[in-house]
Design a protein around this motif. Structure first.
Motif, PDB file in Angstrom:
ATOM      1  N   VAL B  85       0.828  -1.202   0.000  1.00  0.00           N
ATOM      2  CA  VAL B  85       0.000   0.000   0.000  1.00  0.00           C
ATOM      3  C   VAL B  85       0.864   1.253   0.000  1.00  0.00           C
ATOM      4  CG1 VAL B  85      -1.566   1.334   1.433  1.00  0.00           C
ATOM      5  CG2 VAL B  85      -2.038  -1.040   1.001  1.00  0.00           C
ATOM      6  N   GLN B  92       6.344   7.797  -6.117  1.00  0.00           N
ATOM      7  CA  GLN B  92       5.355   8.167  -7.127  1.00  0.00           C
ATOM      8  C   GLN B  92       5.321   9.680  -7.320  1.00  0.00           C
ATOM      9  OE1 GLN B  92       1.592   6.233  -6.320  1.00  0.00           O
ATOM     10  NE2 GLN B  92       2.288   4.551  -7.607  1.00  0.00           N
ATOM     11  N   LYS B  96       6.234  11.523 -10.830  1.00  0.00           N
ATOM     12  CA  LYS B  96       5.266  12.366 -11.524  1.00  0.00           C
ATOM     13  C   LYS B  96       5.640  13.845 -11.474  1.00  0.00           C
ATOM     14  CE  LYS B  96       1.492  10.121  -9.775  1.00  0.00           C
ATOM     15  NZ  LYS B  96       0.151  10.199  -9.244  1.00  0.00           N
ATOM     16  N   TYR B 180       9.191   1.784  -8.183  1.00  0.00           N
ATOM     17  CA  TYR B 180       9.160   0.711  -7.200  1.00  0.00           C
ATOM     18  C   TYR B 180      10.526   0.406  -6.615  1.00  0.00           C
ATOM     19  CZ  TYR B 180       4.411   0.175  -8.535  1.00  0.00           C
ATOM     20  OH  TYR B 180       3.082   0.441  -8.751  1.00  0.00           O
TER      21      TYR B 180
END
Lengths: 67, 254
Positions: B85, B92, B96, B180
């Motif tokens: 989670v 991220q 982004k 990741y």
């Protein structure tokens, strides 16, 4: 010796929570239809047939961007 | 600390919108309900699996067995889900580029790290407390309560390990690149800890002990003092991981 059905009142909330997870993932799949990998049918099968872990995997790594 | 609260609120809101709250709370509730039930139903389940020529003698499940199930569920599946989670906690945002604007508006980089950790910790604590409450209620209803030693400390150990995982995950996401990277580094770190524990028997300071000795603590078979030491060490490691994360993040180009 007790029967499994004796535990039904305890099992219902668990099943309900699992269904909520699966259904919210299913609705999300149908409304967004963008995935990081795989296609819609694979994700629907994963979400519906792998209890608990299926929806989690969809929401964490399978879900595409929201735009 | 105005920037901190604002960023913390934004993080928590994002967790709600990313379904993280839904997943964690429902999984905790499921674990909390399932653990005492599995313990209670274990003799019935085993009775249904009849093997020819074999008599299964299952002792009547007790209060302790419910906690055995609870710690099993949480230390394995629970931790895996926690990692999954929060896997993209920072990476991220970095991938982004959503952090560029708040940082250029004057938000301190330390604040970003601390607020992200605080948000993750709040969510983990909430879901853990929910799981314990449900689990404890069910256990009291289904089993005859007996007095066990160090129940609170035993539960605290598992919580502390979760906090430790989150800190390591945050640090690993700062150091590595890619979405990741942090997840893989944390998983590798866990693997190293596991090897240290099973092969080299480095028991005296291994944080993994926090999740492997919970039941032994309840039955009084584990050394309380040693685990208390490990808990302090883990706390120090959490601080060190956060400081390292802040130091590296200050130098990192975004």
């Amino acid at each position: 010796m007790t029967h499994i059905s004796d535990y039904l009142p305890f099992l219902i909330p668990i099943i309900a929570l699992e269904l909520i997870l699966a259904l919210s993932a299913l609705i999300h799949i149908l409304r967004h239809r963008s995935f990081r990998f795989g296609n819609m049918f694979i994700w629907i099968i994963i979400v519906l047939f792998f209890q608990i872990i299926g929806p989690i995997i969809y929401f964490t790594i399978g879900r595409g961007e929201d735009e | 600390m105005n920037g901190f609260t604002a960023f913390l609120r934004k993080e928590l809101l994002e967790h709600v919108r990313n379904y993280k709250v839904l997943i964690l709370l429902s999984v905790s509730a499921i674990f909390g309900m399932m653990s005492p039930l599995t313990a209670k139903m274990m003799p019935d389940i085993l009775a249904n699996v009849k093997v020819e020529g074999m008599v299964l003698k299952v002792p009547e499940p007790t209060f302790i067995d419910a906690f055995v199930q609870f710690f099993n569920n949480f230390s394995q599946m629970g931790m895996a889900i926690l990692l999954l989670v929060f896997g993209g906690l920072l990476s991220q945002d970095l991938a982004k580029g959503t952090l560029i604007i708040p940082l250029s508006k004057g938000l301190s980089r330390y604040t970003v790290i601390l607020a992200k950790y605080a948000a993750a910790l709040i969510l983990w604590t909430l879901s853990y407390v929910l799981a314990i409450t449900i689990h404890y209620g069910y256990t009291l209803y289904l089993f005859k309560p007996i007095s066990v030693g160090h129940l609170f400390f035993s539960l605290f150990c598992l919580w502390l390990f979760g906090a430790f995982l989150l800190a390591v995950l945050l640090m690993a996401s700062v150091i590595t690149r890619g979405t990741y990277g942090g997840l893989f580094v944390t998983a590798a770190g866990l693997g190293i800890l596991l090897i240290c524990q099973t092969i080299f028997r480095m028991d005296t300071f291994n944080p993994l002990k926090l999740v492997s000795e919970n039941v032994a603590l309840l039955t009084g078979k584990a050394e309380f003092d040693q685990l208390l030491n490990i808990a302090w060490i883990t706390g120090a490691l959490i601080l060190a991981a956060l400081i390292l994360a802040m130091a590296v993040f200050k130098k990192k180009s975004i």
